[in-house]
Design a protein around this motif. Sequence first.
Motif, PDB file in Angstrom:
ATOM      1  N   SER A  25      21.499 -56.405  21.062  1.00 31.57           N
ATOM      2  CA  SER A  25      21.551 -54.971  21.372  1.00 31.57           C
ATOM      3  C   SER A  25      23.005 -54.521  21.559  1.00 31.57           C
ATOM      4  CB  SER A  25      20.749 -54.661  22.626  1.00 31.57           C
ATOM      5  OG  SER A  25      19.465 -55.218  22.515  1.00 31.57           O
TER       6      SER A  25
ATOM      7  N   LYS B  30      19.498 -50.606  25.692  1.00 32.32           N
ATOM      8  CA  LYS B  30      19.757 -51.262  26.976  1.00 32.32           C
ATOM      9  C   LYS B  30      20.213 -52.684  26.700  1.00 32.32           C
ATOM     10  CE  LYS B  30      16.504 -49.224  30.240  1.00 32.32           C
ATOM     11  NZ  LYS B  30      15.273 -49.538  30.956  1.00 32.32           N
TER      12      LYS B  30
ATOM     13  N   THR C 290      14.961 -56.150  25.777  1.00 33.40           N
ATOM     14  CA  THR C 290      14.288 -55.706  24.550  1.00 33.40           C
ATOM     15  C   THR C 290      12.994 -56.483  24.391  1.00 33.40           C
ATOM     16  OG1 THR C 290      16.526 -55.545  23.702  1.00 33.40           O
ATOM     17  CG2 THR C 290      14.755 -55.131  22.140  1.00 33.40           C
TER      18      THR C 290
ATOM     19  N   ASP D 297      16.450 -53.875  16.073  1.00 32.13           N
ATOM     20  CA  ASP D 297      16.700 -54.774  17.199  1.00 32.13           C
ATOM     21  C   ASP D 297      15.359 -55.429  17.527  1.00 32.13           C
ATOM     22  OD1 ASP D 297      18.050 -56.060  19.167  1.00 32.13           O
ATOM     23  OD2 ASP D 297      17.933 -54.417  20.624  1.00 32.13           O
TER      24      ASP D 297
HETATM   25 MG    MG Z   1      18.349 -56.693  23.467  1.00 31.57          MG
END
Ligand code: MG
Length: 459
Positions: free
Chosen positions: A82, A95, A102, A161
């Motif tokens: 991320s 985040k 995630t 992601d």
């Molecule tokens: Mg992540």
Amino acid sequence: MSNDGVRKRGAPPNPATVRPVANPMDQRVLTLNERILNDIFNIYTDKDVGLVKLGKLVGIELPYPRRKVTVMILGNHSAGKSSFINWYIEETILKTGVAIETQGFAFVTSGKKRDTLKGPATLQLYPHLKQLQEMQGVLDYLTTEVSTSRSRKFNLVAFVDTPGLVDGDMNYPFDVNETLLWLGNMADLVFVFFDPMGQALCKRTLNILESLWSPYSEKIRLYLAKADEAGSETDRQKVLMQIVQELCKRPGLNRTGFDMPTIYLPDASGKPSRCANQITDVCDEIEKVIEQTVQNSLNNLERDANLVKERVSVSLALDAEARKRNFRRNIRRLVFNVLGFILPFLLFTVLVIAETSAEGMRKHIGPGGDLVYHFCKPLAILWSAVPKSYHLHIVIGIVCLSAACLMIPRCFPTEKVVANRELTNLKLAMNVLEDNLNRKKTMYSEYLRQSVAESDFIE
Ligand SMILES: [Mg+2]
Ligand SMILES: Nc1nc2c(ncn2[C@@H]2O[C@H](COP(=O)(O)OP(=O)(O)O)[C@@H](O)[C@H]2O)c(=O)[nH]1
């Protein structure tokens, strides 16, 4: 716990690297590649004369082209996936942190306004992802982050992601392997991030990498992420050796020449690092794939337009032939029908004339009676010359002959031809396709002009 992942925890955002809302729409100036991919997309999807629609007219199912390349980032939890996306787009959109931040799949794409879309809206935006809704649980864990950033080549990239992978009892609310495999197929590039910390050899990451490797090895790139945390040069060498050894143990991954650039986000740890940072290679990889995609899209446009054009011209030629044959059939049918009606009429007239005079005809038919009388008189004389015993045979013969003349046209049914409206559409399609091919030529020269010297350019 989360931080922005691209700056030292707690430190104020660096305005040079982080833009809260980047590039409002009015500042948008499309790059050549973006314009070409957009134009190609519009050529395919125009609702009246789009290539996809024209293809359907002649039974060809064409896939929609993509406006962006898709880069999926895989890796164990906390490998910096991320954070890398945030760094690339220069906006803190995802985040980040050491906690499992995630859990689902986040698409990160550029758009007109900062927005977060849930699963169904994501599928609306990317129709080619529709199949994901058949995978149980995935839709609830699918989001799209729309950013206005124009940083690097973000206008031409959609990042995916993925959930941070961990070993052990971690229960994912969907089938991670199946979903990652499906997304791997769809992506143009798959980055696998290994980090030098404890999780580097996460079995789940290696398992997924192994199953993705054989079908998609040419689009997979391996990186040692967060390399600034790997300690000294010797430590880093050890970590790399350890990862490569682990990879080579896997039969599905066993190959020579693993390339694993070491990357880290500048400023991530807040202290200067002497470790070589190959993060620009990652950006170069993305750029290379974008250039390939532009070229492939131009080539596909030419191939598809020619394919549809060929089918349309074959359909038009077949239709013209069928229309010609129908015309000849209609003439033949007309001749038989006329004969079918005229023979009994002549017979009847001859029978009447044989029994009456020109005077009588004039009286019965009017002024035209004379003409009919003189025209049919020779036939009436012929009729009178035939012995009476044959008269019935001749009448039956003529009735049968006229019945046959009326029946024969039924043996030549009209061939089906393209409806007039559709025919107009097909003719219009030929012009549109020709225009598409010309547009492709212009776009190709524009594309080449940006890299080739004017003197080397041959029109
Ligand atoms: Mg992540
Ligand atoms: N030192 C250092 N820390 C990083 C780097 N990239 C990410 N991090 C930190 O690693 C943690 C996990 O990052 P994150 O992006 O959430 O990992 P993800 O789980 O793979 O998405 C965060 O605290 C980041 O600040 C890097 O290149 N160097």
